[in-house]
Write a protein that holds these residues in place. Structure first.
Motif, PDB file in Angstrom:
ATOM      1  N   GLU A 159       0.830  -1.213   0.000  1.00 28.69           N
ATOM      2  CA  GLU A 159       0.000   0.000   0.000  1.00 28.69           C
ATOM      3  C   GLU A 159       0.862   1.259   0.000  1.00 28.69           C
ATOM      4  O   GLU A 159       0.619   2.211  -0.747  1.00 28.69           O
ATOM      5  CB  GLU A 159      -0.919   0.029   1.232  1.00 28.69           C
ATOM      6  N   LEU A 160       1.877   1.244   0.840  1.00 25.30           N
ATOM      7  CA  LEU A 160       2.700   2.452   0.987  1.00 25.30           C
ATOM      8  C   LEU A 160       3.547   2.716  -0.253  1.00 25.30           C
ATOM      9  O   LEU A 160       3.756   3.856  -0.642  1.00 25.30           O
ATOM     10  CB  LEU A 160       3.585   2.350   2.227  1.00 25.30           C
ATOM     11  N   VAL A 161       4.046   1.638  -0.861  1.00 24.62           N
ATOM     12  CA  VAL A 161       4.822   1.820  -2.090  1.00 24.62           C
ATOM     13  C   VAL A 161       3.921   2.418  -3.173  1.00 24.62           C
ATOM     14  O   VAL A 161       4.303   3.346  -3.886  1.00 24.62           O
ATOM     15  CB  VAL A 161       5.443   0.480  -2.561  1.00 24.62           C
ATOM     16  N   ALA A 162       2.689   1.904  -3.203  1.00 24.35           N
ATOM     17  CA  ALA A 162       1.744   2.414  -4.206  1.00 24.35           C
ATOM     18  C   ALA A 162       1.380   3.868  -3.950  1.00 24.35           C
ATOM     19  O   ALA A 162       1.099   4.626  -4.876  1.00 24.35           O
ATOM     20  CB  ALA A 162       0.485   1.548  -4.210  1.00 24.35           C
ATOM     21  N   ALA A 163       1.410   4.279  -2.654  1.00 18.98           N
ATOM     22  CA  ALA A 163       0.992   5.647  -2.300  1.00 18.98           C
ATOM     23  C   ALA A 163       2.005   6.701  -2.741  1.00 18.98           C
ATOM     24  O   ALA A 163       1.715   7.898  -2.721  1.00 18.98           O
ATOM     25  CB  ALA A 163       0.749   5.741  -0.799  1.00 18.98           C
ATOM     26  N   GLN A 164       3.235   6.269  -3.095  1.00 16.74           N
ATOM     27  CA  GLN A 164       4.238   7.207  -3.620  1.00 16.74           C
ATOM     28  C   GLN A 164       4.616   8.299  -2.626  1.00 16.74           C
ATOM     29  O   GLN A 164       4.924   9.428  -3.016  1.00 16.74           O
ATOM     30  CB  GLN A 164       3.718   7.872  -4.910  1.00 16.74           C
ATOM     31  N   GLY A 165       4.550   8.001  -1.335  1.00 12.04           N
ATOM     32  CA  GLY A 165       4.880   9.011  -0.315  1.00 12.04           C
ATOM     33  C   GLY A 165       6.288   8.849   0.214  1.00 12.04           C
ATOM     34  O   GLY A 165       7.184   8.358  -0.480  1.00 12.04           O
ATOM     35  N   LEU A 166       6.466   9.253   1.477  1.00 11.82           N
ATOM     36  CA  LEU A 166       7.773   9.201   2.139  1.00 11.82           C
ATOM     37  C   LEU A 166       8.333   7.779   2.133  1.00 11.82           C
ATOM     38  O   LEU A 166       9.507   7.551   1.836  1.00 11.82           O
ATOM     39  CB  LEU A 166       7.628   9.718   3.579  1.00 11.82           C
ATOM     40  N   TYR A 167       7.457   6.804   2.455  1.00 13.55           N
ATOM     41  CA  TYR A 167       7.927   5.425   2.517  1.00 13.55           C
ATOM     42  C   TYR A 167       8.404   4.946   1.152  1.00 13.55           C
ATOM     43  O   TYR A 167       9.453   4.299   1.044  1.00 13.55           O
ATOM     44  CB  TYR A 167       6.813   4.504   3.039  1.00 13.55           C
ATOM     45  N   ALA A 168       7.657   5.277   0.117  1.00  8.14           N
ATOM     46  CA  ALA A 168       8.040   4.860  -1.237  1.00  8.14           C
ATOM     47  C   ALA A 168       9.428   5.404  -1.579  1.00  8.14           C
ATOM     48  O   ALA A 168      10.261   4.704  -2.159  1.00  8.14           O
ATOM     49  CB  ALA A 168       7.004   5.343  -2.245  1.00  8.14           C
ATOM     50  N   ARG A 169       9.702   6.640  -1.166  1.00  8.19           N
ATOM     51  CA  ARG A 169      11.029   7.226  -1.434  1.00  8.19           C
ATOM     52  C   ARG A 169      12.108   6.500  -0.641  1.00  8.19           C
ATOM     53  O   ARG A 169      13.183   6.187  -1.148  1.00  8.19           O
ATOM     54  CB  ARG A 169      11.026   8.721  -1.060  1.00  8.19           C
ATOM     55  N   MET A 170      11.797   6.207   0.654  1.00  9.54           N
ATOM     56  CA  MET A 170      12.780   5.495   1.480  1.00  9.54           C
ATOM     57  C   MET A 170      13.065   4.118   0.880  1.00  9.54           C
ATOM     58  O   MET A 170      14.203   3.650   0.864  1.00  9.54           O
ATOM     59  CB  MET A 170      12.236   5.317   2.914  1.00  9.54           C
ATOM     60  N   TRP A 171      12.028   3.487   0.376  1.00 12.52           N
ATOM     61  CA  TRP A 171      12.155   2.149  -0.217  1.00 12.52           C
ATOM     62  C   TRP A 171      13.013   2.204  -1.466  1.00 12.52           C
ATOM     63  O   TRP A 171      13.908   1.372  -1.666  1.00 12.52           O
ATOM     64  CB  TRP A 171      10.759   1.587  -0.517  1.00 12.52           C
ATOM     65  N   ALA A 172      12.794   3.197  -2.280  1.00 13.74           N
ATOM     66  CA  ALA A 172      13.589   3.368  -3.501  1.00 13.74           C
ATOM     67  C   ALA A 172      15.063   3.578  -3.140  1.00 13.74           C
ATOM     68  O   ALA A 172      15.954   2.942  -3.715  1.00 13.74           O
ATOM     69  CB  ALA A 172      13.057   4.553  -4.312  1.00 13.74           C
ATOM     70  N   ASP A 173      15.303   4.443  -2.159  1.00 15.48           N
ATOM     71  CA  ASP A 173      16.687   4.695  -1.711  1.00 15.48           C
ATOM     72  C   ASP A 173      17.327   3.411  -1.216  1.00 15.48           C
ATOM     73  O   ASP A 173      18.478   3.108  -1.520  1.00 15.48           O
ATOM     74  CB  ASP A 173      16.698   5.692  -0.547  1.00 15.48           C
ATOM     75  N   TYR A 174      16.548   2.677  -0.460  1.00 14.05           N
ATOM     76  CA  TYR A 174      17.073   1.466   0.141  1.00 14.05           C
ATOM     77  C   TYR A 174      17.468   0.465  -0.939  1.00 14.05           C
ATOM     78  O   TYR A 174      18.528  -0.168  -0.878  1.00 14.05           O
ATOM     79  CB  TYR A 174      16.025   0.850   1.073  1.00 14.05           C
ATOM     80  N   GLN A 175      16.626   0.343  -1.946  1.00 13.35           N
ATOM     81  CA  GLN A 175      16.919  -0.619  -3.019  1.00 13.35           C
ATOM     82  C   GLN A 175      18.166  -0.233  -3.793  1.00 13.35           C
ATOM     83  O   GLN A 175      18.974  -1.088  -4.128  1.00 13.35           O
ATOM     84  CB  GLN A 175      15.731  -0.726  -3.958  1.00 13.35           C
TER      85      GLN A 175
END
Ligand code: ADP
Ligand code: MG
Length: 598
Positions: free
Chosen positions: A570-586
């Motif tokens: 859900e959070l990745v789909a929401a394109q918010g703060l978490y999605a950015r953190m996830w992208a950075d992490y990857q």
């Protein structure tokens, strides 16, 4: 808490309990001792009087031996009574120090756990011990000396009229000047100056401790000592205060004080010179010589007594200073305990509009935070550093109490749960876990004192501690911290995890940071985490997003607020703060893998 409207002595005596009266008896005995101590001087005066009366026919003075024995008797008596006085005051002083320690410890046992994050327990212990010991000089010695000296002044006033009042006044003058000088140094507006001086001393010693603690940093980063600005500033401030107070304020009065106390006869001699012609003319010269001899000897007693007063003044300041530190400990917040405890219905956790600010902080660490944890689920707290993850987690076992809103466990406000019940229900593993200097077995057993040896060993096994046990000379019975048996950060964390596993609480709050762990430890710690989380309700502060993916819910905390919450997808789909953190992490993970492949 001590009643602060009372003076230092009054507050300290409150700690003495029923031994308080011993202090009073001791002071009274000390006064008596002082009076008895003066009797030998009267005997000497009688000897001189008889000798002067029969001069030069010395053998006619028949009472002299009697006076001598009497003087001896009084001198010994004075010592015995003074000994008794000190016995009483010491008994009271020791009890006071003990009671201060007990009261502080009692009080601290009700302080919220979070208090010990900011107030290291070792420092607290040293502070309480030091302050309690510091009150001893005042109660055991200074008070008795002050009353003794007061008694001496009264006796002196009496003697003043018995012998020659003019010479008595001259002796008294020395005392008056000396006390005046003491007041000039310590009284009035200088009292504030003296307090500042002691404050500066206190700050310098605290900064010194910080400095010593920071030496490793200085060495590692090749910095100069000047990088410790706070320490240098504290020393400069102290030296400035000290030289001003000692050099400017005290120089004059202290010179006067020492002069008159060391030479209490300086007023006596001129007075005698003034009186002498009159005495000669009236034919009373023999009495004059006798009286002069008495006061000359007596002025020596005066010197000692005045010196004692000066020490007593110092003792009073020190004790006041100690009392201030004791009261700081007794002012530590306490966790209110509910009178009508309620029992949580299940293992759910709910944050309901929770706001919390640390003492003295500009803005709240948590600002209207709401989220819920369903029993049996795992919720991960993520977000930038300083976002409030640790704070939120620590509100569940009541490290602190909320300012607004409510934290509920099983539907009940944690403040309405009996603290023991709450502690039984919640196990927590935070980063700064400390181990006692006891055996590993006892360290783990602390979580459940009635656990058998087998149960403790099982918990150690589940926490992947086998390698630690085989490495240590006496296995699980090895004392930590002795004979060079120190554990690495990662190893300590596994022992802490064993503790939490043994506790077997249905709710687990944990900080998965493995900052101190090497890769080998990290794998083991992850396994221990997994074992601990099995079948429990978990709130986890997650630092690596790989562990978050499987969580039932992710709560993203940013600057004290819930930025967003939901599952990973859900959070990745929401394109918010978490999605950015996830992208950075990857990106970072990929980079790491590429590096390893290359
Ligand atoms: P996180 O765990 O997400 O990094 P914390 O909960 O540790 O965040 O910190 C949240 C805020 O509260 C930060 O601004 C931090 O500086 C502050 N803070 C944390 N602990 C304390 C404390 N013991 N005293 C005062 N402020 C604190
Ligand atoms: Mg944190």
């Amino acid at each position: 808490m001590a009643d602060k409207s009372k003076g230092t002595v009054g507050q300290l005596l409150e700690f003495a309990g029923e031994r308080r009266s011993l202090t009073i008896v001791g002071c009274a005995l000390s006064a008596l001792a002082m009076a008895v101590n003066m009797a030998p001087y009267v005997c000497i005066w009688l000897v001189i009087r008889d000798l002067v009366a029969v001069a030069p026919n010395w053998s006619a003075a028949t009472n002299i031996a009697g006076y001598g024995w009497a003087a001896f008797g009084f001198a010994v008596g004075g010592i015995v009574v003074y000994f008794g006085a000190l016995m009483c005051t010491h008994l009271a002083a020791f009890r006071t120090a003990t009671n201060i320690r007990k009261r502080c410890m009692e009080h601290l046992s009700h302080a919220p756990l979070g208090y010990f994050d900011t107030h290291a327990s070792g420092l607290l212990r040293r502070r309480i011990d030091g302050a309690a010991a510091q009150t001893e000089t005042l109660l055991a010695h200074n008070l008795a000396d002050i009353t003794g000296t007061a008694a001496m002044f009264v006796t002196l006033l009496v003697l003043l009229f018995v012998f020659d009042w003019r010479m008595g006044v001259a002796c008294m003058l020395a005392a008056v000047v000396s006390i005046g000088a003491l007041f000039a140094m310590m009284g009035g507006k200088n009292a504030a100056l003296m307090a500042e001086y002691y404050d500066a001393l206190d700050r310098a010693s605290k900064a010194g401790t910080e400095y010593v603690r920071g030496i490793p940093v200085v060495k590692v980063f090749q910095q100069t000592v000047y990088s410790f600005r706070a320490f240098k500033e504290a020393i400069d401030a102290y030296s400035q205060k000290a030289s001003y107070y000692q050099g400017t304020v005290c120089k004059g009065p202290q010179a006067v004080n020492l002069t008159v106390t060391e030479g209490a006869f300086i007023f006596l001699v001129p007075a005698a010179l003034l009186i002498a012609p009159g005495a000669l003319a009236s034919g009373n010269f023999a009495a004059f010589v006798t009286n002069f001899a008495f006061y000359a000897i007596f002025s020596a007693v005066l010197s000692t007594a005045l010196a004692k007063i000066m020490f007593a003044a110092g003792g009073l300041t020190q004790a006041g200073d100690a009392l201030k530190r004791i009261n700081e400990v007794l002012d530590a917040p306490t966790l209110p305990v509910t009178k009508n405890p309620k029992v949580p219905a299940n293992n759910s956790i709910t944050f309901d509009e929770v706001t919390f600010a640390y003492e003295g902080a500009q803005k709240p660490a948590l600002d209207h935070v709401s989220f819920a944890v369903v029993p049996g689920q795992t919720v991960a707290l993520v977000g930038p550093s300083g976002g409030g993850k640790t704070t939120a987690a620590s509100l569940i076992p009541r490290f602190w109490d909320v300012d607004e809103g409510m934290v509920r466990v099983g539907g009940v406000d944690v403040r309405d749960v009996d603290p023991h019940v709450l502690m039984d229900r919640v196990a927590f593993v935070f980063q700064n876990t400390r181990l006692f200097s006891a055996s590993i077995l006892d360290n783990v057993r602390a979580a459940r004192p009635d656990a058998t040896r087998e149960q403790v060993l099982d918990a150690l096994h589940d926490a992947q501690c086998e390698d630690i046990l085989t490495k240590l000379p006496e296995g699980a019975d090895t004392r930590i911290g002795s004979d060079g048996t120190y554990l690495s950060g990662g190893e300590q964390q596994r022992i802490a995890l064993a503790r939490a596993i043994l506790k077997d609480a249905p709710i687990v709050v944990l900080d998965e940071a493995t900052a101190f762990a090497d890769p080998e430890n990290e794998v083991l710690i992850q396994a221990a985490f997994a074992r601990l989380m099995e079948g429990r309700t978990v709130v986890m502060i997650a630092h690596r997003l790989s562990t978050v993916v499987g969580a039932d819910k992710i709560v993203v905390l940013d600057a004290g607020r819930v930025a967003e919450q939901g599952t990973h997808d859900e959070l990745v789909a929401a394109q918010g703060l978490y999605a950015r953190m996830w992208a950075d992490y990857q990106t970072a993970a990929q980079w790491k893998i590429q590096k390893e492949v290359a």
